[in-house]
Design an enzyme around this catalytic site. Structure first.
Site, PDB file in Angstrom:
ATOM      1  N   LYS A 124      -3.307  87.812  49.110  1.00 36.42           N
ATOM      2  CA  LYS A 124      -3.003  86.620  48.311  1.00 36.42           C
ATOM      3  C   LYS A 124      -3.221  86.981  46.856  1.00 36.42           C
ATOM      4  CE  LYS A 124      -1.742  82.334  49.231  1.00 36.42           C
ATOM      5  NZ  LYS A 124      -0.989  81.849  50.409  1.00 36.42           N
TER       6      LYS A 124
HETATM    7  P1  NAD Z   1       3.640  73.007  46.036  1.00 38.40           P
HETATM    8  O1  NAD Z   1       3.121  73.447  44.726  1.00 38.40           O
HETATM    9  O2  NAD Z   1       5.099  73.029  46.282  1.00 38.40           O
HETATM   10  O3  NAD Z   1       3.127  71.526  46.341  1.00 38.40           O
HETATM   11  C1  NAD Z   1       1.796  71.178  46.329  1.00 38.40           C
HETATM   12  C2  NAD Z   1       1.715  69.658  46.450  1.00 38.40           C
HETATM   13  O4  NAD Z   1       0.341  69.271  46.546  1.00 38.40           O
HETATM   14  C3  NAD Z   1       2.291  68.915  45.248  1.00 38.40           C
HETATM   15  O5  NAD Z   1       2.897  67.713  45.675  1.00 38.40           O
HETATM   16  C4  NAD Z   1       1.028  68.586  44.437  1.00 38.40           C
HETATM   17  O6  NAD Z   1       1.204  67.455  43.591  1.00 38.40           O
HETATM   18  C5  NAD Z   1       0.059  68.289  45.547  1.00 38.40           C
HETATM   19  N1  NAD Z   1      -1.327  68.403  45.149  1.00 38.40           N
HETATM   20  C6  NAD Z   1      -1.893  69.360  44.341  1.00 38.40           C
HETATM   21  N2  NAD Z   1      -3.205  69.065  44.170  1.00 38.40           N
HETATM   22  C7  NAD Z   1      -3.451  67.954  44.899  1.00 38.40           C
HETATM   23  C8  NAD Z   1      -4.595  67.168  45.122  1.00 38.40           C
HETATM   24  N3  NAD Z   1      -5.764  67.467  44.556  1.00 38.40           N
HETATM   25  N4  NAD Z   1      -4.472  66.084  45.937  1.00 38.40           N
HETATM   26  C9  NAD Z   1      -3.298  65.773  46.501  1.00 38.40           C
HETATM   27  N5  NAD Z   1      -2.167  66.454  46.309  1.00 38.40           N
HETATM   28  C10 NAD Z   1      -2.256  67.534  45.521  1.00 38.40           C
HETATM   29  O7  NAD Z   1       2.857  73.883  47.130  1.00 38.40           O
HETATM   30  P2  NAD Z   1       3.294  74.192  48.616  1.00 38.40           P
HETATM   31  O8  NAD Z   1       4.022  75.476  48.611  1.00 38.40           O
HETATM   32  O9  NAD Z   1       3.888  72.985  49.239  1.00 38.40           O
HETATM   33  O10 NAD Z   1       1.871  74.507  49.293  1.00 38.40           O
HETATM   34  C11 NAD Z   1       1.023  73.453  49.775  1.00 38.40           C
HETATM   35  C12 NAD Z   1      -0.028  74.060  50.695  1.00 38.40           C
HETATM   36  O11 NAD Z   1       0.635  74.734  51.765  1.00 38.40           O
HETATM   37  C13 NAD Z   1      -0.954  75.094  50.071  1.00 38.40           C
HETATM   38  O12 NAD Z   1      -2.214  75.038  50.702  1.00 38.40           O
HETATM   39  C14 NAD Z   1      -0.287  76.413  50.425  1.00 38.40           C
HETATM   40  O13 NAD Z   1      -1.191  77.493  50.408  1.00 38.40           O
HETATM   41  C15 NAD Z   1       0.189  76.082  51.805  1.00 38.40           C
HETATM   42  N6  NAD Z   1       1.280  76.928  52.294  1.00 38.40           N
HETATM   43  C16 NAD Z   1       2.462  77.026  51.619  1.00 38.40           C
HETATM   44  C17 NAD Z   1       3.483  77.809  52.137  1.00 38.40           C
HETATM   45  C18 NAD Z   1       4.839  77.895  51.496  1.00 38.40           C
HETATM   46  O14 NAD Z   1       5.721  78.564  52.065  1.00 38.40           O
HETATM   47  N7  NAD Z   1       5.077  77.234  50.373  1.00 38.40           N
HETATM   48  C19 NAD Z   1       3.269  78.520  53.330  1.00 38.40           C
HETATM   49  C20 NAD Z   1       2.056  78.380  53.997  1.00 38.40           C
HETATM   50  C21 NAD Z   1       1.068  77.574  53.469  1.00 38.40           C
END
Ligand code: NAD
Length: 438
Positions: A124
């Site tokens: 990461k």
């Molecule tokens: P993103 O940046 O597209 O979206 C994140 C979302 O979470 C946004 O809507 C943001 O406003 C919200 N957010 C941020 N801080 C917050 C808080 N304190 N309270 C509530 N909402 C909050 O990110 P993403 O890619 O959707 O990733 C979200 C999660 O999923 C992370 O934990 C990431 O590690 C995990 N993840 C993502 C992927 C991927 O392919 N994008 C894959 C596996 C896991």
């Protein structure tokens, strides 16, 4: 050109890092490993190796602001394991990014890749910054410098970054271009989650949300329940949350709550997810928030998690379900779209209370699975149809979901412990077969 020493900002960033250190996300993550290791009767020498990251890199990233000043941010790349193949994991841009958090995320990537049987280790990366406060040009300069700083340790056979919170396909395009320029060779396989026109995979943008949906459907099937008519709350409305909400709604679920870092919204009659996604696309300010979406009641982020619903999908950040709110969670099924959204204490309370939790390493593995497909396509130079990608994704996730479900049943344990057991066994098989170069 002035070099700014933004002492106050730095102190604030340090305070966030210190909080993370005090709570130690990595320390909490290790708890889950220990629970599974206890059921596996592991050799303590191998266990010791698995509890240490292979490599942690910290870098300073100077880059130029649009006004000509220079800013310096701190960046990280942690490569936790190479036992099963090149390291693999996203890059996060967020003010809370710390070495501890990135290490925990790299640790989870190791087990995530193994639980769905991908030929990758875990990694990461991240930069402690607030991307919502940077212009597109500033983000590009920051990203290129970050890529240049880690160029020796990333590559298709070394470590393959991908998007995470605060980064997106464009970020990956800049990393791919920077690496290709330095190497004087087209290198699409250095990152995944790229735009289609430069070697991305069809289906990658939706893959994590699609995987969460596949996992929820699989769990409901095993539990003899139906998705049609089930009520769902999704916290986080970025890539993972919005796609999960959309796909679940398309399959007949009623989305009664959604939220982002700025607001929470609820509607017992169901939120129009297509309108919510359109609202975000139409938002011109950089917050790209759900604020102002018509037709729903406003709620706080914490109240959102406690709304009455059948299925809860935390899809924002870690440590959202804690011992302070676990007793108030109404859902019978939790699918962890985010990495590490449930603290070990909350996990115990929820599990003892009869809640089924599909753990992050399994629930959100759809993204890395299609990243694997993208990496394979880039190396072949031959690109697949979207239906082919989606079918292969379903096959991989269903087969490994079944393996985890069966392990949980036969060992009378939670899905989380079972997922770690399956993953740890696979990593140890690779590690011990290769032999330990000690
Ligand atoms: P993103 O940046 O597209 O979206 C994140 C979302 O979470 C946004 O809507 C943001 O406003 C919200 N957010 C941020 N801080 C917050 C808080 N304190 N309270 C509530 N909402 C909050 O990110 P993403 O890619 O959707 O990733 C979200 C999660 O999923 C992370 O934990 C990431 O590690 C995990 N993840 C993502 C992927 C991927 O392919 N994008 C894959 C596996 C896991």
């Amino acid at each position: 050109m002035a070099i700014i020493t933004r002492a106050r900002k730095a102190r604030k960033a340090t305070a966030i890092s210190q909080q993370a250190e005090e709570a130690s996300v990595f320390g909490e993550a290790i708890n889950y490993f220990d629970a599974a290791a206890a059921s596996l009767d592991l050799n303590p020498n191998v266990t010791r190796i698995l509890k240490h990251p292979s490599r942690q890199v910290i870098i300073s990233i100077p880059f130029q602001l649009d006004n000509g000043d220079l800013e310096v941010f701190t960046g990280y790349r942690v490569q936790y394991s190479f036992a099963r193949g090149p390291a693999k994991g996203g890059v996060r841009y967020h003010p809370g990014v710390s070495l501890d958090e990135v290490t925990a995320l790299a640790f989870w990537m190791t087990w995530k890749c193994a639980v769905v049987d991908l030929p990758f280790g875990g990694a990461k990366g991240g930069v402690t910054c607030d991307p919502t406060k940077l212009s597109v040009n500033e983000l590009e300069r920051l990203t290129r410098r970050y890529a240049a700083e880690i160029i020796e340790i990333i590559g298709p056979d070394k470590d393959v970054p991908a998007p995470d919170v605060g980064t997106n396909p464009q970020t990956m395009a800049w990393i791919m271009d920077t690496v290709s320029m330095h190497h004087r060779a087209h290198t699409p396989g250095v990152v995944t989650g790229k735009p289609l026109c430069i070697g991305g995979s069809r289906g990658r943008v939706e893959a994590t949300g699609r995987g969460v949906t596949i996992a929820i459907e699989a769990a409901l099937e095993k539990m003899g329940k139906s998705l049609a008519g089930a009520t769902v709350v999704v916290q986080g409305f970025g890539n993972v949350g919005s796609i999960t909400a959309k796909l679940l709604a398309e399959r007949g679920a009623k989305i009664v709550g959604i939220g982002d870092q700025f607001t929470g919204l609820s509607n017992k009659g169901g939120i129009d997810i297509t309108a919510a996604i359109a609202h975000l696309s139409a938002t011109t300010n950089k917050r790209r928030s759900l604020e102002g979406l018509a037709g729903s009641e406003q709620t706080t982020n914490s109240d959102l998690l406690e709304l009455p619903c059948d299925i809860l999908v935390p899809a924002a950040l870690e440590d959202q379900l804690t011992q302070d709110n676990a007793a108030n969670i109404k859902a019978y099924l939790i699918a962890e779209g985010a990495n590490g959204p449930t603290t070990p204490a909350a996990d115990r309370m929820l599990t003892e209370g009869g809640v089924t939790i599909i753990p992050d390493i399994l629930a959100n593995a759809g993204g890395v699975t299609v990243s694997y497909f993208e990496w394979a396509q880039d190396r072949m130079g031959y690109y697949w149809r979207e239906s082919e990608v989606n079918d292969k994704l379903r096959d991989v996730l269903r087969e490994n979901f079944d393996a985890v479900w069966e392990t949980a049943r036969s060992h009378k344990t939670s899905l989380r412990t079972a997922a770690y057991m399956v993953a740890i066994r696979r990593v140890i098989d690779s590690l011990t077969t290769r032999g330990i170069y000690a």
